[in-house]
Design an enzyme around this catalytic site. Structure first.
Site, PDB file in Angstrom:
ATOM      1  CB  ILE B 147      36.123  37.934  37.871  1.00  0.00           C
ATOM      2  CG1 ILE B 147      34.912  38.472  37.076  1.00  0.00           C
ATOM      3  CG2 ILE B 147      37.244  37.609  36.841  1.00  0.00           C
ATOM      4  CD1 ILE B 147      35.143  39.598  36.209  1.00  0.00           C
ATOM      5  CB  CYS B 148      39.868  35.129  38.777  1.00  0.00           C
ATOM      6  SG  CYS B 148      41.625  34.187  39.020  1.00  0.00           S
ATOM      7  CD  GLN B 149      42.479  36.332  45.366  1.00  0.00           C
ATOM      8  OE1 GLN B 149      42.727  37.630  44.842  1.00  0.00           O
ATOM      9  NE2 GLN B 149      43.389  36.001  46.313  1.00  0.00           N
ATOM     10  N   GLY B 151      35.731  35.480  42.336  1.00  0.00           N
ATOM     11  CA  GLY B 151      34.661  34.744  42.336  1.00  0.00           C
ATOM     12  C   GLY B 151      34.522  33.740  43.613  1.00  0.00           C
ATOM     13  CG  MET B 171      32.300  35.087  34.967  1.00  0.00           C
ATOM     14  SD  MET B 171      32.543  36.669  33.980  1.00  0.00           S
ATOM     15  CE  MET B 171      33.303  36.205  32.441  1.00  0.00           C
TER      16      MET B 171
END
Lengths: 343, 355
Positions: B147-149, B151, B171
């Site tokens: 997720i985000c960083q 990811g 994501m």
């Protein structure tokens, strides 16, 4: 009608003030209410609460100012004019940005000023009450305090640089304000036909937010903003760095551990953690290899044993040979070896 | 500007008075609400190291998925956005679908963690978490959900340890860090990151929060709280609001060295897609990723613009690459009603099709 308006405004202002005071009192009770907003850093308790409530108060003030601004008698005969509303929007953007500063963020003027005062009290700096003249430039340094004078000059220059960059940053934010108002007017003009205009103060406020955020986003993605933002961060870091160096100097003189020493220790501890993990991993891999080897050895022994039993079943009884003795001897040795390794 | 407004002054004053009345009444509702809980899904700590904890999340039923999924969150904020409350929880939804979910709580770095590098995080912490899960399940590879960083970390990890990742879900993940609409990236381009980290050490959470608020200063710092007045008479909505506030400002500091590397090599030099990224001594080549990939991005994401996520498909060698565009923002993708209906089922379906 105008008197009625004045009375209403007076009553309203009193009511609003009572309301804010009540909020402040309630929130001062520890743990009594849910908290929200930017957790402020440092400062008196009242200041923290005021900052948490600043956004609500700003909106309340705007409502009051915008509605009160057009209280001419003519207002009651026609729709409200736009200009007073726009005037009420004049400052909130810069106020909002200032309101979300924290001691860790870029709006740290008050922080370094406090620091300067503390250093002056501690006799570490020659800047007491004389910042203005010191900011004018460098001067020759000599004598036993020459190094300290150089440090002070560097800090003074860094603060001066920071103030200049900060002024450029504030000027950009001010541009956002004026561009945002222009955008709001544009949006209102686009929606001039009936049914598309804001039908409440809140709707107008939301439209203003949209306009300001659009103007801000355009500014924030500009080359100017990128350059000034970077310069602001860098200028602040230079000031902080020099502050730290002077604080370290003071700590050393007082026999206290310094930031550099703690950093050095931290770096070594981190390397030890890495080494420890690497060793654990090597040992774990070695253990796994050993277990694999033992399992393979056991499997081989089982196969040999099974083969031996099968041979024994089909082989007619004969005299024991030397070769059999040798094999049995090898088996016993191998099993002993595996057992030994397990220990 | 002479355009008159269509509402009359009496209406304006009424609105003003209503606002103050709601505010005064809301005080009573706020009283006693206190701190709101989150992260309520039952869980078991299965591995820990330094500040990190690896949690095994427990659903009502035994998981039907044969391969567990590890959620890798960013170092900024906390992973509990994925489990904010019972009816707004990606984790609960995935468990309800039958997935077996683990997640990493990176913890709150302090001065002792200032020298943690990306190598320590990815080839150290993350790798050992993956090993721990593989060992528990007797598997060689698991699914990653970054997720985000997190990811971006998952992509780097998969490129460096492809044998340990079966399927990869990303994501709101930045891949191209230099797109024109990426405000965060734009702001750091002229920053002297070395001076920044050398001076600050760990990067304080308050500073990170300030930067995020400055992305939309009026909307996030004023309009949001003005709108809160409208829900002061609704205890449920108010609790939800306060819970979100808690999560937003419940942020860990950033370990200095890892921050330095991430800003320089990802944001400033965009090495992830240029192909010359190295973490520790290992090269990170997205072309090494041949695993099935589900790339989920949010169409209204102001932190990771869709254009920062979408290029992933062009840089990996996977022949099984799927994109899912979620209509919402960076946070809405976890907590909105639409997210509850769409995101977890989409992830589950995609994973199920690949087991």
């Amino acid at each position: 009608m105008s008197d009625q308006m004045n009375d209403f405004l007076k009553d309203y202002q009193a009511f609003a003030q009572q309301s804010w005071d009540a909020w402040m009192r309630s929130m001062q009770q520890p743990g009594a209410m849910g908290s929200f907003g930017t957790p402020p850093m440092g400062g008196a308790n009242d200041d923290l609460l005021s900052r948490s409530l600043a956004s609500l108060k700003a909106y309340g003030s705007w409502l009051q100012q915008a509605a009160g601004a057009g209280q001419a008698a003519t207002m009651w005969q026609q729709s409200m004019p736009m200009q007073p509303f726009l005037a009420a929007f004049n400052q909130p953007f810069a106020q909002t940005v200032a309101g979300i500063d924290s001691a860790s963020a870029f709006g740290f003027d008050h922080q370094w000023q406090s620091w300067l005062q503390a250093m002056q009290r501690a006799g570490q700096m020659g800047l007491a009450g004389n910042m203005g003249s010191n900011l004018q430039g460098s001067w020759p340094t000599f004598g036993i305090t020459r190094e300290m004078q150089l440090d002070q000059q560097a800090l003074t220059a860094a603060i001066n640089d920071y103030l200049q960059v900060s002024a450029r940053y504030q000027a950009l934010l001010q541009q956002v304000n004026s561009k945002g108002i222009a955008r709001l007017q544009e949006k209102l003009g686009q929606g001039a036909e009936p049914g598309k205009q804001p039908e409440s103060m809140k709707a107008l406020y939301d439209l203003w937010i949209d306009a300001m955020e659009d103007a801000y986003a355009e500014m924030a993605l500009s080359d100017d903003y990128r350059e000034v933002f970077g310069a602001l961060a860098n200028a602040q870091m230079r000031v902080r760095k020099l502050q730290q160096q002077q604080t370290e100097q003071m700590c050393r003189e007082l026999g206290m551990p310094t930031r550099s020493e703690v950093d050095s220790l931290g770096q070594r501890v981190q390397q030890l953690r890495r080494d420890l993990q690497a060793r654990k991993q090597r040992e774990s891999q070695a253990d796994a290899s050993e277990v694999d080897a033992l399992q393979a050895e056991i499997a081989e022994l089982k196969r040999e044993l099974a083969a031996s039993k099968a041979t024994a079943k089909v082989r007619p009884i004969t005299r024991k040979t030397d070769a059999d003795d040798g094999k049995a001897s090898t088996r016993a040795k191998t099993a002993g070896s595996a057992s030994g390794k397990r220990k | 500007m002479s355009t008159p407004l269509p509402f009359d002054p009496q209406q304006a004053f009424n609105e003003m008075a209503t606002f103050q009345r709601k505010l005064a009444a809301g005080m009573q509702n706020l009283r006693g609400l206190g701190e709101q809980d989150y992260a309520n899904t039952p869980r078991e700590a299965v591995y820990s190291e330094d500040k990190l904890t690896l949690w095994h999340m427990k659903g009502s039923n035994t998981p039907t998925a044969k391969v567990p999924t590890l959620i890798v969150y960013a170092l900024v904020n906390t992973v509990w956005m994925t489990d904010l409350q019972d009816d707004r929880s990606l984790v609960r939804n995935l468990l309800a679908q039958g997935e077996d979910v683990y997640l990493i709580d990176w913890g709150y770095p302090d001065g002792a963690d200032r020298w943690l590098t990306l190598d320590d995080y990815l080839n150290g912490y993350l790798d050992r978490c993956v090993d721990a899960i593989c060992k528990r399940h007797g598997l060689n590879a698991i699914n990653l959900l970054g997720i985000c960083q997190g990811g971006t970390f998952s992509l780097c990890y998969t490129a460096m340890h492809p044998e340990k990742v079966k399927n990869l879900v990303t994501m709101v993940t930045p891949v191209d860090f230099r797109t024109p609409d990426n405000m965060l990236s734009h702001w750091v381009q002229s920053m002297d990151v070395d001076l920044f980290v050398d001076t600050m050490g760990n990067i304080p959470a308050e500073l990170m929060n300030w930067v995020y608020l400055m992305l939309k200063p009026l909307r996030l710092n004023q309009q949001k709280y003005v709108s809160m007045v409208d829900i002061l008479d609704n205890p449920v909505e108010l609790k939800n609001f306060l819970r979100m506030e808690r999560w937003i400002f419940d942020s860990p500091d950033q370990a200095g060295e890892a921050f330095r590397q991430f800003i320089k090599e990802f944001f400033q030099q965009n090495k992830l897609i240029k192909g010359d990224l190295q973490i520790g001594r290992q090269p990170v080549d997205l072309g090494m990723i041949s695993q099935p990939i589900l790339n989920i991005y949010a169409t209204q994401d102001h932190l990771v613009p869709p254009d920062a996520s979408r290029p992933l498909g062009r840089h990996v060698s996977s022949t099984d690459y799927t994109e899912f565009a979620f209509k919402g923002g960076h946070i809405g993708i976890y907590v909105s009603g639409r997210a509850q209906r769409e995101v977890a089922p989409a992830i589950h379906q995609w994973l199920r099709d690949r087991t």
